[in-house]
Scaffold this active site. Structure first.
Site, PDB file in Angstrom:
ATOM      1  N   THR A 137       0.757  -1.180  -0.053  1.00  0.00           N
ATOM      2  CA  THR A 137       0.037   0.088  -0.037  1.00  0.00           C
ATOM      3  C   THR A 137       0.592   1.194  -0.190  1.00  0.00           C
ATOM      4  O   THR A 137       1.858   1.370   0.344  1.00  0.00           O
ATOM      5  CB  THR A 137      -0.795   0.059   1.224  1.00  0.00           C
ATOM      6  OG1 THR A 137      -1.283   1.211   1.553  1.00  0.00           O
ATOM      7  CG2 THR A 137      -0.243  -0.286   2.678  1.00  0.00           C
ATOM      8  N   ASP A 138       0.204   2.362  -0.409  1.00  0.00           N
ATOM      9  CA  ASP A 138       0.943   3.705  -0.352  1.00  0.00           C
ATOM     10  C   ASP A 138       0.823   4.107   0.988  1.00  0.00           C
ATOM     11  O   ASP A 138       1.791   5.180   1.276  1.00  0.00           O
ATOM     12  CB  ASP A 138       0.223   4.640  -1.230  1.00  0.00           C
ATOM     13  CG  ASP A 138      -1.220   4.995  -1.047  1.00  0.00           C
ATOM     14  OD1 ASP A 138      -1.669   4.419   0.046  1.00  0.00           O
ATOM     15  OD2 ASP A 138      -1.945   5.918  -1.618  1.00  0.00           O
ATOM     16  N   GLU A 139       0.186   3.663   1.926  1.00  0.00           N
ATOM     17  CA  GLU A 139       0.277   4.029   3.104  1.00  0.00           C
ATOM     18  C   GLU A 139       1.600   3.787   4.116  1.00  0.00           C
ATOM     19  O   GLU A 139       1.684   4.410   5.088  1.00  0.00           O
ATOM     20  CB  GLU A 139      -0.932   3.412   4.156  1.00  0.00           C
ATOM     21  CG  GLU A 139      -2.342   3.751   3.483  1.00  0.00           C
ATOM     22  CD  GLU A 139      -3.596   3.347   3.971  1.00  0.00           C
ATOM     23  OE1 GLU A 139      -3.674   3.348   5.336  1.00  0.00           O
ATOM     24  OE2 GLU A 139      -4.538   2.918   3.575  1.00  0.00           O
ATOM     25  N   TYR A 163      -2.106  -0.753  10.830  1.00  0.00           N
ATOM     26  CA  TYR A 163      -2.086  -1.319   9.532  1.00  0.00           C
ATOM     27  C   TYR A 163      -1.081  -0.947   8.573  1.00  0.00           C
ATOM     28  O   TYR A 163      -0.334  -1.923   8.149  1.00  0.00           O
ATOM     29  CB  TYR A 163      -3.450  -0.775   8.932  1.00  0.00           C
ATOM     30  CG  TYR A 163      -3.317  -1.266   7.292  1.00  0.00           C
ATOM     31  CD1 TYR A 163      -3.626  -2.430   6.896  1.00  0.00           C
ATOM     32  CD2 TYR A 163      -3.353   0.002   6.324  1.00  0.00           C
ATOM     33  CE1 TYR A 163      -3.674  -2.792   5.497  1.00  0.00           C
ATOM     34  CE2 TYR A 163      -3.406  -0.249   5.119  1.00  0.00           C
ATOM     35  CZ  TYR A 163      -3.446  -1.684   4.520  1.00  0.00           C
ATOM     36  OH  TYR A 163      -3.339  -1.770   3.338  1.00  0.00           O
ATOM     37  N   LYS A 167       2.150  -3.366   7.304  1.00  0.00           N
ATOM     38  CA  LYS A 167       2.309  -3.640   5.742  1.00  0.00           C
ATOM     39  C   LYS A 167       3.749  -3.213   5.445  1.00  0.00           C
ATOM     40  O   LYS A 167       4.486  -3.857   4.774  1.00  0.00           O
ATOM     41  CB  LYS A 167       1.533  -2.850   4.851  1.00  0.00           C
ATOM     42  CG  LYS A 167       0.000  -3.011   5.055  1.00  0.00           C
ATOM     43  CD  LYS A 167      -0.309  -4.799   4.368  1.00  0.00           C
ATOM     44  CE  LYS A 167       0.082  -4.566   2.640  1.00  0.00           C
ATOM     45  NZ  LYS A 167      -0.468  -5.912   2.281  1.00  0.00           N
TER      46      LYS A 167
HETATM   47  P1  NAD Z   1      -9.787  -7.503   1.818  1.00  0.00           P
HETATM   48  O1  NAD Z   1      -9.481  -7.223   3.440  1.00  0.00           O
HETATM   49  O2  NAD Z   1     -10.862  -7.195   1.015  1.00  0.00           O
HETATM   50  O3  NAD Z   1      -9.213  -8.956   1.687  1.00  0.00           O
HETATM   51  C1  NAD Z   1      -8.302  -9.761   2.146  1.00  0.00           C
HETATM   52  C2  NAD Z   1      -8.390 -11.177   2.217  1.00  0.00           C
HETATM   53  O4  NAD Z   1      -7.369 -11.988   2.772  1.00  0.00           O
HETATM   54  C3  NAD Z   1      -9.807 -11.661   2.587  1.00  0.00           C
HETATM   55  O5  NAD Z   1     -10.130 -12.646   1.648  1.00  0.00           O
HETATM   56  C4  NAD Z   1      -9.190 -12.466   3.620  1.00  0.00           C
HETATM   57  O6  NAD Z   1      -9.868 -13.679   4.127  1.00  0.00           O
HETATM   58  C5  NAD Z   1      -7.809 -12.934   3.245  1.00  0.00           C
HETATM   59  N1  NAD Z   1      -7.074 -13.304   4.483  1.00  0.00           N
HETATM   60  C6  NAD Z   1      -6.969 -12.335   5.762  1.00  0.00           C
HETATM   61  N2  NAD Z   1      -5.988 -13.135   6.760  1.00  0.00           N
HETATM   62  C7  NAD Z   1      -5.440 -14.110   6.004  1.00  0.00           C
HETATM   63  C8  NAD Z   1      -4.668 -15.224   6.201  1.00  0.00           C
HETATM   64  N3  NAD Z   1      -3.859 -15.044   7.323  1.00  0.00           N
HETATM   65  N4  NAD Z   1      -4.367 -16.221   5.300  1.00  0.00           N
HETATM   66  C9  NAD Z   1      -5.102 -16.262   4.228  1.00  0.00           C
HETATM   67  N5  NAD Z   1      -5.882 -15.282   3.687  1.00  0.00           N
HETATM   68  C10 NAD Z   1      -6.105 -14.474   4.691  1.00  0.00           C
HETATM   69  O7  NAD Z   1      -8.414  -6.828   1.128  1.00  0.00           O
HETATM   70  P2  NAD Z   1      -8.092  -6.194  -0.212  1.00  0.00           P
HETATM   71  O8  NAD Z   1      -8.854  -4.711  -0.061  1.00  0.00           O
HETATM   72  O9  NAD Z   1      -8.585  -6.903  -1.226  1.00  0.00           O
HETATM   73  O10 NAD Z   1      -6.537  -5.786  -0.064  1.00  0.00           O
HETATM   74  C11 NAD Z   1      -5.718  -6.934  -0.794  1.00  0.00           C
HETATM   75  C12 NAD Z   1      -4.258  -6.291  -0.481  1.00  0.00           C
HETATM   76  O11 NAD Z   1      -4.090  -5.127  -0.954  1.00  0.00           O
HETATM   77  C13 NAD Z   1      -3.981  -6.397   1.039  1.00  0.00           C
HETATM   78  O12 NAD Z   1      -2.911  -6.984   1.278  1.00  0.00           O
HETATM   79  C14 NAD Z   1      -3.955  -4.667   1.351  1.00  0.00           C
HETATM   80  O13 NAD Z   1      -3.124  -4.263   2.225  1.00  0.00           O
HETATM   81  C15 NAD Z   1      -3.688  -4.335   0.042  1.00  0.00           C
HETATM   82  N6  NAD Z   1      -4.037  -3.015  -0.333  1.00  0.00           N
HETATM   83  C16 NAD Z   1      -5.251  -2.730  -0.600  1.00  0.00           C
HETATM   84  C17 NAD Z   1      -5.842  -1.248  -0.829  1.00  0.00           C
HETATM   85  C18 NAD Z   1      -7.431  -1.243  -0.903  1.00  0.00           C
HETATM   86  O14 NAD Z   1      -7.669   0.081  -1.153  1.00  0.00           O
HETATM   87  N7  NAD Z   1      -8.194  -2.057  -0.679  1.00  0.00           N
HETATM   88  C19 NAD Z   1      -5.194  -0.539  -1.142  1.00  0.00           C
HETATM   89  C20 NAD Z   1      -3.623  -0.677  -0.901  1.00  0.00           C
HETATM   90  C21 NAD Z   1      -3.133  -2.081  -0.713  1.00  0.00           C
HETATM   91  P1  TYD Z   2     -11.021   3.844   3.928  1.00  0.00           P
HETATM   92  O1  TYD Z   2     -11.817   3.462   2.861  1.00  0.00           O
HETATM   93  O2  TYD Z   2     -11.167   3.131   5.300  1.00  0.00           O
HETATM   94  O3  TYD Z   2      -9.355   3.683   3.479  1.00  0.00           O
HETATM   95  P2  TYD Z   2      -7.887   4.173   3.963  1.00  0.00           P
HETATM   96  O4  TYD Z   2      -8.291   4.321   5.422  1.00  0.00           O
HETATM   97  O5  TYD Z   2      -6.947   2.919   3.648  1.00  0.00           O
HETATM   98  O6  TYD Z   2      -7.778   5.365   3.166  1.00  0.00           O
HETATM   99  O7  TYD Z   2     -11.078   5.623   4.168  1.00  0.00           O
HETATM  100  C1  TYD Z   2     -10.755   6.117   2.915  1.00  0.00           C
HETATM  101  C2  TYD Z   2     -10.772   7.577   3.836  1.00  0.00           C
HETATM  102  O8  TYD Z   2     -12.279   8.121   4.022  1.00  0.00           O
HETATM  103  C3  TYD Z   2      -9.839   7.859   4.868  1.00  0.00           C
HETATM  104  O9  TYD Z   2      -9.388   9.272   5.019  1.00  0.00           O
HETATM  105  C4  TYD Z   2     -11.001   7.796   6.085  1.00  0.00           C
HETATM  106  C5  TYD Z   2     -12.220   8.171   5.492  1.00  0.00           C
HETATM  107  N1  TYD Z   2     -13.523   7.753   6.138  1.00  0.00           N
HETATM  108  C6  TYD Z   2     -14.660   8.329   6.429  1.00  0.00           C
HETATM  109  O10 TYD Z   2     -14.328   9.545   6.182  1.00  0.00           O
HETATM  110  N2  TYD Z   2     -15.716   7.811   7.043  1.00  0.00           N
HETATM  111  C7  TYD Z   2     -15.799   6.655   6.982  1.00  0.00           C
HETATM  112  O11 TYD Z   2     -16.831   6.050   7.567  1.00  0.00           O
HETATM  113  C8  TYD Z   2     -14.844   5.664   6.585  1.00  0.00           C
HETATM  114  C9  TYD Z   2     -14.936   4.357   6.432  1.00  0.00           C
HETATM  115  C10 TYD Z   2     -13.491   6.448   5.978  1.00  0.00           C
END
Ligand code: NAD
Ligand code: TYD
Length: 359
Positions: A137-139, A163, A167
């Site tokens: 992630t960019d975070e 989180y 990561k």
């Molecule tokens: P998500 O939470 O929707 O899905 C995560 C999946 O991983 C789930 O299906 C869960 O059951 C599985 N999981 C969790 N723990 C596990 C374990 N110990 N063993 C096997 N499976 C396990 O997450 P996402 O949004 O699909 O994100 C996927 C990846 O991308 C993550 O690594 C996250 O950090 C990264 N990411 C997500 C975003 C975003 O905006 N969603 C942005 C940047 C990076």
């Molecule tokens: P989120 O979707 O949780 O992603 P991330 O924290 O990984 O960026 O949140 C996106 C942005 O929206 C973040 O700045 C937090 C804000 N946010 C709200 O303002 N209200 C909400 O109920 C949630 C879930 C997030």
């Protein structure tokens, strides 16, 4: 040559989109082994389109289970692993960091150990061809002031939440397994994804679901926090590109060139819903917007400079925010049964935990 890959976390939001899009372009002999623990975020309904597709092998299990992972690697001999599995929600990491340490750090470590044992036994050619792609992630780069340039791949790591710290740790482990043991790794750091199948704890699906359920649309703090938004299918094509042509050991930032303040995201969703599914009282969904207590340690701005992946691998996003959010809102409108099914008792408990104490 038959292509077999192992995907972890492939029942979650991005992983499921990846599995679905990868199989659309794969040949009849391809195989995708999908290892997922099925936490609250994993959902087999995301994969229902594959129920008769023999190329998809689903295995419920933990990336930290070395016996299971070793068994899968030995049996299927994948040429690549894409690691999506993680605890992924910042707010949950604030309420309870332990699962994040366990899966994102310890789990990734065990996964890397299993991969190391497997990779050591491959032929030299197979070792060279093998890839371990870690999705991050960019975070991990921390928070930017409004005037600062977007994150490049060489930006210092300054994670601020449990989180992002977990990561960041996993990214460091992946890097070390390349540097020390020679495992051919790739790391991608992407911005906020949005699209179909996203669990409605994250901002965009939460706002759509709450709007349609006549609930408040909670905006943390002043709503001026900025994120870069990436359409999930664009993210999947970028991962494929990195897998196919990325330089071993390198990191690639993936973003949508779409920086937006949270309040503008929510306004856009309200306006789309006003057109597509107007409220019965004729008022705008914007009336449901409610400013609530801010997130602890809330990062102000993330922004991705995605020029390296464009320059080196020729990837850039196909969707603008305008086109991506239209598709996303439409998907949630068309899939109300999916939304209803994920709103279990555990989901309602989470909403209560995260929102009831906010004023
Ligand atoms: P998500 O939470 O929707 O899905 C995560 C999946 O991983 C789930 O299906 C869960 O059951 C599985 N999981 C969790 N723990 C596990 C374990 N110990 N063993 C096997 N499976 C396990 O997450 P996402 O949004 O699909 O994100 C996927 C990846 O991308 C993550 O690594 C996250 O950090 C990264 N990411 C997500 C975003 C975003 O905006 N969603 C942005 C940047 C990076
Ligand atoms: P989120 O979707 O949780 O992603 P991330 O924290 O990984 O960026 O949140 C996106 C942005 O929206 C973040 O700045 C937090 C804000 N946010 C709200 O303002 N209200 C909400 O109920 C949630 C879930 C997030």
């Amino acid at each position: 040559m038959t292509q077999t890959i192992l995907v972890t976390g492939g029942a979650g939001f991005i992983g499921a989109n990846f599995v679905l899009t990868w199989l659309q372009q794969a040949d009849v002999d391809a195989k995708i082994i999908n290892l997922d623990k099925l936490t609250y975020a994993g959902n087999m309904e995301n994969l229902v389109a594959l129920k008769d597709d023999a190329r998809h092998v689903f295995v419920q299990g933990d990336i930290g289970d070395k016996n299971l992972v070793t068994e899968l690697l030995t049996k299927y001999q994948p040429t690549a692993i894409i690691n999506f599995a993680a605890e992924s929600h910042v707010d949950r990491s604030i309420h309870g960091p332990e699962d994040f340490i366990e899966t994102n750090i310890v789990g990734t470590f065990h996964l890397l150990e299993s991969v190391r044992s497997y990779w050591n036994l491959l032929t030299e050619i197979a070792q060279q061809q093998f890839r371990f792609l870690h999705v991050s992630t960019d975070e991990v780069y921390g928070s930017l002031a409004v005037e600062e340039p977007a994150f490049t791949e060489t930006h210092t790591y300054e994670p601020n939440s449990p989180y992002s710290a977990s990561k960041a740790s996993s990214d460091h482990l992946v890097r070390a397994y390349h540097h020390t043991y020679g495992i051919p790794v790739l790391t991608t750091n992407c911005s906020n994804n949005y699209g179909a199948y996203q669990f409605p704890e994250k901002l965009i699906p939460l706002v759509i679901a709450n709007a349609l359920a006549d609930k408040d649309l909670p905006i943390y703090g002043d709503g001026q926090q900025i994120r870069d938004w990436l359409y999930v299918v664009d993210h999947c094509t970028a991962i494929n590109q990195v897998l196919a042509a990325g330089t071993v050991g390198a990191t690639y930032n993936i973003g949508g060139w779409n920086e937006m303040a949270n309040i503008d995201i929510v306004h856009t969703i309200c306006d789309l819903l006003d057109t597509k599914r107007p409220r019965t009282d004729g008022k705008s969904y914007r009336e449901q917007i409610t400013y609530v207590t801010d997130r602890l340690g809330h990062d102000r701005r993330y922004a991705i400079d995605a020029s390296k992946i464009e320059r080196e691998l020729g990837w850039k996003p196909a969707e603008t925010f305008n086109t991506g959010i239209q598709k996303t809102v439409q998907w949630y409108l068309d899939n109300s049964a999916w939304v209803a099914n994920v709103q279990s008792g555990a989901y309602r408990e989470w909403l209560d935990k995260n929102y009831s104490a906010r004023t």
